[in-house]
Design a protein around this motif. Sequence first.
Motif, short mmCIF file in Angstrom:
data_model
loop_
_atom_site.label_atom_id
_atom_site.label_comp_id
_atom_site.label_asym_id
_atom_site.label_seq_id
_atom_site.Cartn_x
_atom_site.Cartn_y
_atom_site.Cartn_z
N MET A 193 -1.03 3.83 -3.27
CA MET A 193 -0.67 2.60 -3.96
C MET A 193 -1.06 1.40 -3.12
N ASP A 194 -1.72 0.43 -3.72
CA ASP A 194 -1.98 -0.84 -3.08
C ASP A 194 -0.69 -1.65 -3.13
N MET A 195 -0.15 -2.00 -1.96
CA MET A 195 1.16 -2.64 -1.92
C MET A 195 1.12 -4.07 -2.44
N ASN A 196 -0.03 -4.67 -2.53
CA ASN A 196 -0.14 -6.03 -3.07
C ASN A 196 -0.25 -6.03 -4.59
N THR A 197 -1.12 -5.18 -5.13
CA THR A 197 -1.35 -5.17 -6.57
C THR A 197 -0.51 -4.13 -7.29
N LYS A 198 0.07 -3.15 -6.54
CA LYS A 198 0.83 -2.03 -7.08
C LYS A 198 -0.05 -1.05 -7.86
#
Length: 310
Positions: free
Chosen positions: A202-207
Amino acid sequence: MIRWKAAMGALAIIFSLSLPPFTYASADASTRGSGLDRAGFNAIVEWNRESLSRIVRWHRQFVNSIVYAKWDEGYNIYISKPDGTDEKQLTNRYGEYAVEPRIHPMGMKVMYRIERDLYIVNILTGEEKLIPYQSDEVENNASWTKDGKILYDNGTDIFLMEEDGSNRVNLTDRYEGRATHATLSPDGSKLAFENWGHVYVMDMNTKEVKQIYTGGRDPEFSPIGNRLVVTLDSYYEGAVITMDADGQNVQKISVGNLINLSDPTWSPDGKRIAFNAPYNVYTINSDGTNLQKITNQTSYVGNWSRAMIR
């Protein structure tokens, strides 16, 4: 030489931060400001000197060590050197199951689970404390983030909280699948987890969530975050698998006739990997050489300690 100077500088900071405020002044000024005589002042300085000495001794003994749970009328937590020598028992819980040990990034304490609860034990003093409840759910597969927060799953979602149990946040509440066995990249930008034998990031910025590998479990980011390690999700074939953080450049590491592997973890320099195979702890070079068994009775690997000062 540079690393040594950096380590001594960090130890000096630890030493100075442990001193009461008045000890930063001269002995005479401290005596006047606090009412202490010179003997009292010297006693405080000596206490701090001994504290620093204990930290240095700990660093020499336990840096780059492995923590694991081992059976002895119940499971208890142990720490040893990577070859299994200089073993030290950290908990003494007769008839209980202390499992899933994880050593703090600074190396001075170990977190572990008993049933639904998370505990922390101080390696130097043996003092234990319960992390306060956040829910009635099981706090599985807990691990430390680089900044000392706690990452865990409840069997469905991934949560992040402070060491005291506060500020609990659900990281996967928008992900519709089952998320377990999470690992956060050192820079906090990516969350890798398992969903029924498949690895997702998971990209923690874009989710945004992407599946990067099929047939792997228990992912963990490398110390610098560029690689992931998983074990093969198979009861019939054993292998340790490494890959780039996006799932590219997969390397399959054979481990002989060992099967049903779990809980792989990197050494601090990223050159070796520890893992569990029923029912012992093994280590192997990340290039597939030098497989070693480090325990000789029923054990489960926790993780490889990071250097206290890096």
